[in-house]
Design an enzyme around this catalytic site. Structure first.
Site, PDB file in Angstrom:
ATOM      1  N   LEU A  54      11.448   6.381  17.787  1.00  0.00           N
ATOM      2  CA  LEU A  54      12.061   6.155  19.095  1.00  0.00           C
ATOM      3  C   LEU A  54      11.048   5.560  20.083  1.00  0.00           C
ATOM      4  O   LEU A  54      11.262   4.490  20.630  1.00  0.00           O
ATOM      5  CB  LEU A  54      12.626   7.481  19.616  1.00  0.00           C
ATOM      6  CG  LEU A  54      13.465   7.413  20.872  1.00  0.00           C
ATOM      7  CD1 LEU A  54      14.735   6.607  20.664  1.00  0.00           C
ATOM      8  CD2 LEU A  54      13.824   8.827  21.368  1.00  0.00           C
ATOM      9  N   CYS A  87       3.465   8.712   0.906  1.00  0.00           N
ATOM     10  CA  CYS A  87       3.989   7.790   1.911  1.00  0.00           C
ATOM     11  C   CYS A  87       4.119   6.431   1.219  1.00  0.00           C
ATOM     12  O   CYS A  87       3.121   5.862   0.777  1.00  0.00           O
ATOM     13  CB  CYS A  87       3.012   7.731   3.088  1.00  0.00           C
ATOM     14  SG  CYS A  87       3.453   6.477   4.301  1.00  0.00           S
ATOM     15  N   CYS A 115       1.945  -1.768  15.870  1.00  0.00           N
ATOM     16  CA  CYS A 115       1.841  -1.549  14.424  1.00  0.00           C
ATOM     17  C   CYS A 115       1.181  -2.753  13.741  1.00  0.00           C
ATOM     18  O   CYS A 115       1.619  -3.888  13.912  1.00  0.00           O
ATOM     19  CB  CYS A 115       3.233  -1.314  13.846  1.00  0.00           C
ATOM     20  SG  CYS A 115       3.216  -1.059  12.060  1.00  0.00           S
ATOM     21  N   ASN A 156      -2.672   5.274  16.270  1.00  0.00           N
ATOM     22  CA  ASN A 156      -3.784   4.874  15.403  1.00  0.00           C
ATOM     23  C   ASN A 156      -4.201   3.443  15.722  1.00  0.00           C
ATOM     24  O   ASN A 156      -3.353   2.553  15.744  1.00  0.00           O
ATOM     25  CB  ASN A 156      -3.350   4.956  13.933  1.00  0.00           C
ATOM     26  CG  ASN A 156      -2.941   6.355  13.553  1.00  0.00           C
ATOM     27  OD1 ASN A 156      -3.687   7.309  13.777  1.00  0.00           O
ATOM     28  ND2 ASN A 156      -1.742   6.499  12.999  1.00  0.00           N
ATOM     29  N   CYS A 196       6.532  -6.898   6.885  1.00  0.00           N
ATOM     30  CA  CYS A 196       7.604  -6.333   7.710  1.00  0.00           C
ATOM     31  C   CYS A 196       8.155  -7.427   8.621  1.00  0.00           C
ATOM     32  O   CYS A 196       7.399  -8.262   9.118  1.00  0.00           O
ATOM     33  CB  CYS A 196       7.060  -5.178   8.557  1.00  0.00           C
ATOM     34  SG  CYS A 196       8.356  -4.273   9.440  1.00  0.00           S
ATOM     35  N   GLU A 238       0.839  -1.199   0.000  1.00  0.00           N
ATOM     36  CA  GLU A 238       0.000   0.000   0.000  1.00  0.00           C
ATOM     37  C   GLU A 238       0.878   1.255   0.000  1.00  0.00           C
ATOM     38  O   GLU A 238       1.999   1.239   0.525  1.00  0.00           O
ATOM     39  CB  GLU A 238      -0.916   0.004   1.229  1.00  0.00           C
ATOM     40  CG  GLU A 238      -1.933  -1.123   1.166  1.00  0.00           C
ATOM     41  CD  GLU A 238      -2.890  -1.169   2.353  1.00  0.00           C
ATOM     42  OE1 GLU A 238      -4.024  -1.602   2.143  1.00  0.00           O
ATOM     43  OE2 GLU A 238      -2.505  -0.807   3.474  1.00  0.00           O
ATOM     44  N   GLY A 245       6.959  -1.861   5.942  1.00  0.00           N
ATOM     45  CA  GLY A 245       8.335  -2.352   5.925  1.00  0.00           C
ATOM     46  C   GLY A 245       9.334  -1.434   6.600  1.00  0.00           C
ATOM     47  O   GLY A 245       9.029  -0.297   6.972  1.00  0.00           O
TER      48      GLY A 245
END
Ligand code: SAH
Length: 348
Positions: free
Chosen positions: A220, A106, A120, A295, A113, A93, A164
């Site tokens: 971080l 983006c 995430c 999110n 990943c 995506e 990724g």
């Protein structure tokens, strides 16, 4: 799938040699490069200024591994997410984010990943493979066409914040950035390109040596090793000490300040001890902190902190002279925001 190379894997010298070996004129090389990189054609028959003979030859020897299909999803806030089916049927995506002063693309660097950031959604996908440099480039080329169509403007900024970990696909990311700077009619300034990494110290040093002149963002999320390991377990192998050491090297070589990305999670990193640790790290090198809204990913382990905690962080940082901003998420309704890219629409 055909067992031929994508013509874009050949650099101009290799292409020239191919043309010489096949009794073709050398000046054709520039024409072919123009078609593939500046005009972004999908197949050789579109190369209208070449002879039939040459088009047939290229078609016989090479392929152009363009996406099979691209679907788009529009958010109420103007963000557009693209679900891209690659030539080998894998999905990635990419997201186009319009705002008043900029249009940001983006883009993804891997299919899935291999890291395990607990907050995430992409980390729940298996890393199937690295994207090739031309697949990274193709995302940008396509998004730029879309940007011109919808927003009457070219893309102004590129962030490697899609699927990724870009630094685990170092070679292709570097090659793609070189192409973005030179080709595709974007002539994008490296200053407008940001690589976002979860922090792979050895590769941060390597990328510093590449002299790309692009920006580095570091996810971080905690300046305390023990806490960072809870939210990003892989970071056990890449301790903060090593990360900071690599960032010192980055700054020494590039003279570019670091952007720290930071989510404040409720009850995890929202107390004064964490704030002090962040201040301490921020004082080591010129930097800026970007607080990111958390999110939702569908399987929540963590929650966004209370607004007072964000304010507390911001007050402390500002009083120490540390520049900080808060990034409001975009495209949540279509699952296009940071950490939400999981090919959720691929069956649709
Ligand atoms: N692997 C790279 C780039 C992809 S993630 C990296 O880690 O930087 C892009 C950004 O989204 C990172 O800063 C990441 O920490 C952040 N992110 C991931 N999941 C998120 C979530 N659920 N909410 C907000 N930001 C998230």
């Amino acid at each position: 799938m055909e067992n031929k190379d994508d013509i874009r894997l050949l650099n101009s010298e290799q292409l020239e040699q191919f043309f010489i070996d096949n009794n073709q004129k050398k000046y054709r090389v520039d024409q072919v490069l123009d078609w593939v990189w500046n005009k972004g054609v999908d197949n050789f028959s579109q190369m209208s200024n070449l002879s039939d003979n040459l088009r047939n030859l290229l078609n016989k020897e090479f392929v152009l591994n363009k996406p099979i299909e691209i679907k788009s999803y529009k958010s109420i806030d103007g963000t557009i997410k693209y679900s891209i089916q690659l030539f080998d049927k894998n999905f990635i995506e990419a997201v186009l984010i319009p705002s008043k002063n900029r249009i940001t693309a983006c883009i993804s660097s891997q299919v899935g990943c291999s890291l395990d950031c607990k907050f995430c959604a992409t980390s729940r996908l298996i890393r199937k493979r690295n994207l090739l440099f031309y697949e990274i480039f193709d995302q940008l080329f396509y998004l730029n066409e879309q940007s011109k169509f919808y927003f009457k403007r070219k893309i102004s900024n590129v962030v490697f914040m899609g699927m990724g970990e870009p630094l685990l696909n170092f070679k292709n990311v570097v090659e793609a950035i070189k192409k973005m700077k030179m080709e595709c009619g974007l002539k994008l300034s490296a200053k407008k390109i940001t690589i976002s990494t979860s922090g792979i110290p050895k590769v941060i040093k390597q990328i510093a040596n590449e002299n790309l002149n692009c920006n580095l963002a570091v996810s971080l999320h905690s300046a305390i090793q023990k806490t960072r390991q809870i939210i990003m377990p892989f970071s056990e192998k890449f301790p903060l000490e090593d990360l900071i050491e690599s960032l010192k090297y980055w700054y020494k070589v590039t003279k570019k300040k670091i952007l720290y990305e930071y989510i404040i999670f409720d009850g995890i990193n929202d107390n004064i001890e964490h704030i002090k640790a962040l201040v301490k790290i921020c004082k080591i090198l010129p930097c800026k902190v970007n607080f990111i809204e958390y999110n939702p990913t569908g399987e929540e382990i963590f929650r966004q902190c209370k607004v007072e905690k964000l304010q507390l962080y911001q007050r402390h940082l500002s009083s120490e002279g540390i520049v900080n901003t808060f990034r409001v998420s975009r495209g949540r309704d279509i699952k296009a925001a940071c950490g939400q890219l999981i090919n959720s629409n691929k069956a649709g």
